[in-house]
Scaffold this motif. Structure first.
Motif, short mmCIF file in Angstrom:
data_model
loop_
_atom_site.label_atom_id
_atom_site.label_comp_id
_atom_site.label_asym_id
_atom_site.label_seq_id
_atom_site.Cartn_x
_atom_site.Cartn_y
_atom_site.Cartn_z
N SER A 1 0.82 -1.22 0.00
CA SER A 1 0.00 0.00 0.00
C SER A 1 0.84 1.26 0.00
O SER A 1 0.30 2.37 -0.02
CB SER A 1 -0.90 0.06 1.24
N ARG A 2 2.15 1.14 0.06
CA ARG A 2 2.98 2.36 0.07
C ARG A 2 2.72 3.13 -1.21
O ARG A 2 2.76 2.56 -2.31
CB ARG A 2 4.47 2.01 0.19
N PRO A 3 2.46 4.43 -1.10
CA PRO A 3 2.10 5.23 -2.28
C PRO A 3 3.10 5.08 -3.44
O PRO A 3 2.71 4.99 -4.59
CB PRO A 3 2.04 6.66 -1.75
N ALA A 4 4.39 5.04 -3.10
CA ALA A 4 5.40 4.94 -4.16
C ALA A 4 5.23 3.63 -4.94
O ALA A 4 5.38 3.59 -6.16
CB ALA A 4 6.80 5.02 -3.56
N TRP A 5 4.89 2.55 -4.22
CA TRP A 5 4.72 1.26 -4.90
C TRP A 5 3.42 1.23 -5.70
O TRP A 5 3.39 0.75 -6.84
CB TRP A 5 4.75 0.10 -3.90
N VAL A 6 2.35 1.76 -5.12
CA VAL A 6 1.05 1.77 -5.82
C VAL A 6 1.19 2.49 -7.16
O VAL A 6 0.74 2.02 -8.20
CB VAL A 6 -0.04 2.43 -4.93
N LYS A 7 1.89 3.63 -7.14
CA LYS A 7 2.10 4.43 -8.35
C LYS A 7 2.96 3.67 -9.36
O LYS A 7 2.63 3.59 -10.55
CB LYS A 7 2.77 5.76 -7.95
N LEU A 8 4.01 3.07 -8.86
CA LEU A 8 4.94 2.35 -9.74
C LEU A 8 4.25 1.15 -10.41
O LEU A 8 4.41 0.90 -11.61
CB LEU A 8 6.11 1.87 -8.87
N LYS A 9 3.45 0.44 -9.64
CA LYS A 9 2.78 -0.75 -10.19
C LYS A 9 1.72 -0.33 -11.22
O LYS A 9 1.54 -0.99 -12.24
CB LYS A 9 2.14 -1.56 -9.06
N ALA A 10 1.07 0.80 -10.95
CA ALA A 10 0.02 1.26 -11.87
C ALA A 10 0.60 1.86 -13.15
O ALA A 10 0.09 1.63 -14.25
CB ALA A 10 -0.86 2.29 -11.17
N GLU A 11 1.69 2.60 -13.01
CA GLU A 11 2.20 3.37 -14.16
C GLU A 11 3.43 2.79 -14.83
O GLU A 11 3.80 3.22 -15.92
CB GLU A 11 2.54 4.81 -13.69
N GLY A 12 4.08 1.80 -14.19
CA GLY A 12 5.34 1.29 -14.73
C GLY A 12 6.47 2.25 -14.42
O GLY A 12 6.27 3.28 -13.77
N ILE A 13 7.67 1.90 -14.89
CA ILE A 13 8.85 2.72 -14.57
C ILE A 13 8.92 3.90 -15.53
O ILE A 13 8.97 3.71 -16.75
CB ILE A 13 10.14 1.86 -14.64
#
Ligand SMILES: N[C@@H](CCC(=O)N[C@@H](CS)C(=O)NCC(=O)O)C(=O)O
Length: 219
Positions: A202-214
């Motif tokens: 649930s960490r925001p940085a991970w949620v964003k990364l998983k949704a948007e890719g690198i």
């Protein structure tokens, strides 16, 4: 010169943990997309950066570094006073991080890799899944998580009560087990692992990364 990350675009594997550290540490970077299907990672130019021809690699103003866990440690150390602190400064606290990181590499990662290689990776390539091998990996991982349950019953994270690179290393493949319908990381039979894992994913940085890719922050 802005730091360059050479990797594919999906956050799975080592490139995911490096991208996560870059995000947690708020480090500006340029993403250099390496097309693995086109074998760009096996060209002489790329092999000069990474002799094993793999991703990820970073180029930090001419300093070339490969091996994702080494890159994470380097970035956490270099940017110690920026973003999320991922490496404690004290000798004993640091030793506990190294202990947890070794546990991840020696116990957790091999079991998770076995499952992912035999399931998700094969599905992606249109190959038949060897269910017996997947089950073997799940049994192996279950036994490791039973020990994690004991550790996480005494502390919030794997190296103590702070989130560190040792926790970060667990994002390499494990978040994708749920995508393949394997809920082993969130089994109610291990409430402490469940709490820890839910917090990690649930960490925001991970949620964003998983949704948007690198995605680099500068181009
Ligand atoms: N231990 C390395 C593993 C790197 C790795 O396996 N990278 C994969 C990413 S999917 C790769 O480049 N595979 C292509 C290949 O090995 O040819 C790390 O953590 O950086």
């Amino acid at each position: 010169m802005v730091l360059k990350l050479y990797s594919a675009s999906l956050p799975g594997s080592g490139q995911g943990i490096v991208a996560l550290v870059l995000a947690e540490k708020q480090i500006p970077f340029e993403h250099v997309l390496v097309n693995l299907d086109a074998k760009e990672h096996k060209t002489p130019e790329y092999l000069a950066k990474h002799p094993f021809g793999q991703v990820p690699v970073i180029d930090d103003d001419g300093f070339i570094l490969y091996e994702s866990r080494a890159i994470c440690r380097y970035l956490a150390e270099k940017y110690a006073d920026q973003g999320t602190p991922l490496l404690p400064k004290g000798l004993k606290e640091r030793a506990l991080v190294e202990q947890a990181a070794s546990v991840e590499f020696a116990n957790f990662f091999p079991a998770v890799t076995k499952i992912v290689r035999e399931s998700l990776a094969k599905t992606r390539r249109g190959l038949p899944i060897d269910q017996a091998a997947v089950d073997e990996g799940l049994t192996e991982l279950s036994a490791k998580l039973d020990v994690y349950e004991v550790i996480l019953g005494k502390q919030k994270y794997l190296a103590g009560d702070e989130f560190t690179v040792a926790d970060v290393f667990h994002y390499a493949f494990a978040p994708f087990l749920a995508d393949g319908g394997m809920d082993i990381m969130t089994s109610k039979e291990r409430p402490n692992v469940l709490r820890w894992w839910n917090e990690l994913i649930s960490r925001p940085a991970w949620v964003k990364l998983k949704a948007e890719g690198i995605k680099g922050t500068v181009s």
